[in-house]
Design a protein around this motif. Structure first.
Motif, PDB file in Angstrom:
ATOM      1  N   THR A 181       0.710  -1.346  -0.243  1.00  0.00           N
ATOM      2  CA  THR A 181      -0.358  -0.177   0.238  1.00  0.00           C
ATOM      3  C   THR A 181       1.145   1.135   0.546  1.00  0.00           C
ATOM      4  O   THR A 181       1.886   1.596   0.981  1.00  0.00           O
ATOM      5  CB  THR A 181      -0.953  -0.099   1.026  1.00  0.00           C
ATOM      6  N   LEU A 182       0.763   2.030  -0.978  1.00  0.00           N
ATOM      7  CA  LEU A 182       1.479   3.552  -1.307  1.00  0.00           C
ATOM      8  C   LEU A 182       0.143   4.423  -1.006  1.00  0.00           C
ATOM      9  O   LEU A 182      -0.700   4.317  -1.391  1.00  0.00           O
ATOM     10  CB  LEU A 182       2.177   3.403  -2.227  1.00  0.00           C
ATOM     11  N   THR A 183       0.507   5.282   0.023  1.00  0.00           N
ATOM     12  CA  THR A 183       0.051   6.395   0.673  1.00  0.00           C
ATOM     13  C   THR A 183       0.459   7.781   0.294  1.00  0.00           C
ATOM     14  O   THR A 183       1.818   7.698   0.897  1.00  0.00           O
ATOM     15  CB  THR A 183      -1.266   5.856   2.046  1.00  0.00           C
ATOM     16  N   THR A 184      -0.643   8.779   0.148  1.00  0.00           N
ATOM     17  CA  THR A 184       0.532   9.907   0.714  1.00  0.00           C
ATOM     18  C   THR A 184      -0.712  11.271   1.519  1.00  0.00           C
ATOM     19  O   THR A 184      -1.734  10.500   1.192  1.00  0.00           O
ATOM     20  CB  THR A 184       0.617  11.095  -0.667  1.00  0.00           C
ATOM     21  N   ASP A 185      -0.138  11.543   1.938  1.00  0.00           N
ATOM     22  CA  ASP A 185      -0.448  12.606   3.104  1.00  0.00           C
ATOM     23  C   ASP A 185       0.583  13.939   2.825  1.00  0.00           C
ATOM     24  O   ASP A 185       1.125  14.287   2.849  1.00  0.00           O
ATOM     25  CB  ASP A 185      -0.586  11.646   4.032  1.00  0.00           C
ATOM     26  N   GLY A 244       3.608  13.358   4.579  1.00  0.00           N
ATOM     27  CA  GLY A 244       4.334  13.258   3.050  1.00  0.00           C
ATOM     28  C   GLY A 244       4.025  11.668   2.411  1.00  0.00           C
ATOM     29  O   GLY A 244       2.412  10.970   2.872  1.00  0.00           O
ATOM     30  N   MET A 245       4.720  10.781   1.639  1.00  0.00           N
ATOM     31  CA  MET A 245       4.192   9.603   1.510  1.00  0.00           C
ATOM     32  C   MET A 245       5.242   8.575   1.984  1.00  0.00           C
ATOM     33  O   MET A 245       6.359   8.141   2.688  1.00  0.00           O
ATOM     34  CB  MET A 245       5.097   9.218   0.553  1.00  0.00           C
ATOM     35  N   SER A 246       4.193   7.438   1.689  1.00  0.00           N
ATOM     36  CA  SER A 246       4.814   5.515   3.370  1.00  0.00           C
ATOM     37  C   SER A 246       4.059   4.936   2.096  1.00  0.00           C
ATOM     38  O   SER A 246       3.661   5.418   0.960  1.00  0.00           O
ATOM     39  CB  SER A 246       3.990   5.963   4.165  1.00  0.00           C
ATOM     40  N   GLY A 275       5.229  -7.951   8.317  1.00  0.00           N
ATOM     41  CA  GLY A 275       5.068  -6.696   7.765  1.00  0.00           C
ATOM     42  C   GLY A 275       6.373  -5.882   7.519  1.00  0.00           C
ATOM     43  O   GLY A 275       7.131  -5.587   8.768  1.00  0.00           O
ATOM     44  N   GLU A 276       5.940  -4.327   6.955  1.00  0.00           N
ATOM     45  CA  GLU A 276       7.145  -3.377   6.835  1.00  0.00           C
ATOM     46  C   GLU A 276       6.760  -2.095   6.419  1.00  0.00           C
ATOM     47  O   GLU A 276       5.320  -1.949   5.996  1.00  0.00           O
ATOM     48  CB  GLU A 276       8.131  -4.153   5.805  1.00  0.00           C
ATOM     49  N   GLY A 277       6.798  -1.135   7.388  1.00  0.00           N
ATOM     50  CA  GLY A 277       6.325   0.281   6.868  1.00  0.00           C
ATOM     51  C   GLY A 277       7.560   0.933   6.670  1.00  0.00           C
ATOM     52  O   GLY A 277       8.908   1.410   6.830  1.00  0.00           O
ATOM     53  N   LEU A 278       7.514   1.966   5.361  1.00  0.00           N
ATOM     54  CA  LEU A 278       8.826   2.883   4.929  1.00  0.00           C
ATOM     55  C   LEU A 278       7.977   4.314   4.616  1.00  0.00           C
ATOM     56  O   LEU A 278       6.683   4.705   4.920  1.00  0.00           O
ATOM     57  CB  LEU A 278       9.768   2.436   3.908  1.00  0.00           C
TER      58      LEU A 278
END
Length: 54
Positions: free
Chosen positions: A27-31, A35-37, A51-54
């Motif tokens: 999942t790619l999200t922008t805020d 910013g982007m995650s 899972g992993e998150g960047l």
């Protein structure tokens, strides 16, 4: 997208063979504020196992 899915799944299987994942969700999200995650969730039989998150 399929190539990214296959590559990520292969890396997880290679690094943690005991997990035996059968799926992956990216999942790619922008805020505007944060910013982007990018979030990666590995699943087995529909349940998250890593899972992993960047």
């Amino acid at each position: 997208m399929v190539a990214a899915h296959s590559a990520l799944l292969a890396l997880l299987t290679e690094q943690t063979p005991e997990c035996e994942p059968d799926g992956i969700t990216v999942t790619l999200t922008t805020d505007d504020e944060m910013g982007m995650s990018l979030d990666v969730v590995y699943t087995r039989k529909g349940l998250p196992i890593a899972g992993e998150g960047l």
